[in-house]
Enzyme design. Structure first.
Site, PDB file in Angstrom:
ATOM      1  N   CYS A 250       3.145 -57.274 -42.640  1.00 14.08           N
ATOM      2  CA  CYS A 250       4.433 -56.898 -43.216  1.00 14.08           C
ATOM      3  C   CYS A 250       4.652 -55.412 -42.928  1.00 14.08           C
ATOM      4  CB  CYS A 250       4.486 -57.211 -44.709  1.00 14.08           C
ATOM      5  SG  CYS A 250       3.138 -56.484 -45.678  1.00 14.08           S
ATOM      6  N   THR A 251       5.649 -54.810 -43.519  1.00 10.65           N
ATOM      7  CA  THR A 251       6.023 -53.438 -43.165  1.00 10.65           C
ATOM      8  C   THR A 251       4.916 -52.437 -43.466  1.00 10.65           C
ATOM      9  OG1 THR A 251       8.324 -53.997 -43.645  1.00 10.65           O
ATOM     10  CG2 THR A 251       7.787 -51.657 -43.403  1.00 10.65           C
TER      11      THR A 251
END
Length: 396
Positions: A250-251
């Site tokens: 994810c980010t």
């Protein structure tokens, strides 16, 4: 391939730190601005007690951004000088339960510097409630979860997947036995993802458990309820077998904490996640060696970043807060400050007109909400600016 040890409640000697802070190898002066994203899962039942002193400290030190406090820990992204940000992070970690914050540092562009020192950008968002880099604006919110999965029983404090450092990530996701899953939402995956990654096409993180229930055959007998899915087993497509290895990203890493914990609780055996998320990968891995394709959406004024965490090419639609490209802004559905091809059809004319009024207000005052920033303005009797008064009052 080397995989780092699982996350524990104690401070890790391998934690991500502010690499450019004073006293480090980075030569940046203390007055240089930095953006730091951080989180920590912890047993934090008295989380509300930290809100007031934390907000007051950020305001005193002119540290901007947003911070979430919840019974499961803390999550935030803040901007300020090196010294100010370190003071805020030090205050947070003065609580033993929050020591060992996982944090990722990003550079600050000249545009962000200008916004931080007085929101001089022509962007409506620069003066709005969502602006993370205004020196006089910090949000400290109280929520049920620091990242919303909607399943309080899932706790990364109890079990979590194995961390994989950026330098080892390529080898893991190139393994044919590994299923690579992007844990982000569709407006993020639309502009970039790792080569060969599976996109769950979710619009919110809380949809992820349902996607897993639809996609894979679980070892457990209790099925995950899938929103909008058929409950008739005869009409459902057969689920794929549980993969041997699952690698998630994810980010910045926080959503993967819960996602890997969820998969382990559902019977998956080998679950990995990218330490520091996409941001750390783009910072450390040269473009020539990278398996990343496109740009990475970020929740601040940069909108997107590329390798080296350089600001990307995407802009933001202020109607739906989704990233838009130059081509999107040439589409007939694009109206600055109002709508884009991704939200035009879902917005009513009433919603669009409110957005137009908001945009006109910004163009008149330079600040959304006028000089009173959302409070009912008081005008002197001899004021000559009657048109502006009428326009501002109609917005309220």
């Amino acid at each position: 391939m080397t995989v780092s040890s699982c996350f524990s409640g104690s401070a890790s000697t391998d934690q991500l730190s502010i690499s450019g802070a004073p006293g480090s190898n980075n030569s940046n002066p203390e007055s240089t601005l930095v953006v730091v994203s951080f989180y920590k899962f912890a047993d934090f039942p008295d989380y509300a007690d930290m809100r007031k002193p934390l907000k007051e400290l950020c305001e005193e030190l002119r540290v901007s951004g947003g911070i979430i406090l919840a019974p499961e820990g803390i999550n935030g992204s803040i901007c300020g000088t090196w010294e100010s940000v370190e003071n805020v992070l030090g205050f947070i970690q003065s609580d033993d339960r929050l020591k060992g914050l996982r944090q990722v540092e990003s550079p600050v562009s000249p545009e962000e510097e200008a916004i931080h020192h007085g929101h001089t950008s022509g962007s409506p968002l620069a003066a709005g409630e969502d602006a993370p880099f205004r020196w006089d604006h910090v949000r400290v919110k109280l929520k049920k979860e620091i990242v919303t999965l909607g399943m309080p029983s899932i706790s990364p404090n109890e079990r979590v997947g194995k961390y994989v450092k950026p330098r080892d990530w390529n080898a893991l996701i190139s393994d044919p036995d590994t299923v690579v899953v992007d844990v982000r939402n569709n407006y993020e995956t639309r502009i970039g993802k790792f080569k060969g990654a599976v996109d769950p096409c979710t619009s919110a993180f809380r949809e992820f458990p349902s996607w897993v229930g639809d996609e894979f055959q679980h070892a457990e007998t209790d099925e995950v309820n899938c929103s909008g899915g058929s409950t008739d087993k005869e009409t459902k497509s057969p689920n794929k077998k549980m993969p041997q290895k699952v690698a998630m990203y994810c980010t910045g890493g926080i959503r993967c904490e819960k996602a890997t914990s969820f998969l382990l609780n559902k019977g998956f055996k080998e679950v990995y996640h990218l330490e520091g998320g996409i941001l750390k990968y783009l910072e450390e891995i040269p473009k020539s060696e990278s398996l990343w394709e496109g740009e990475c959406f970020v929740f601040d004024k940069r909108v997107s970043v590329e390798h080296g965490l350089e600001q990307g090419t995407f802009k933001l639609c202020y109607g739906c807060k989704q990233p838009v490209s130059d081509a999107d802004m040439e589409a007939p559905e694009w109206e600055y400050g109002v709508s884009c091809p991704y939200c035009h059809s879902s917005k009513s004319e009433e919603e669009k007109e409110r957005a137009r009024a908001r945009q006109r207000q910004f163009e008149t005052w330079g600040v959304i909400g006028g000089p009173d920033k959302g409070r009912r303005p008081t005008f002197k009797p001899d004021s000559n600016n009657s048109d502006a008064k009428q326009q501002l009052s109609s917005t309220f």
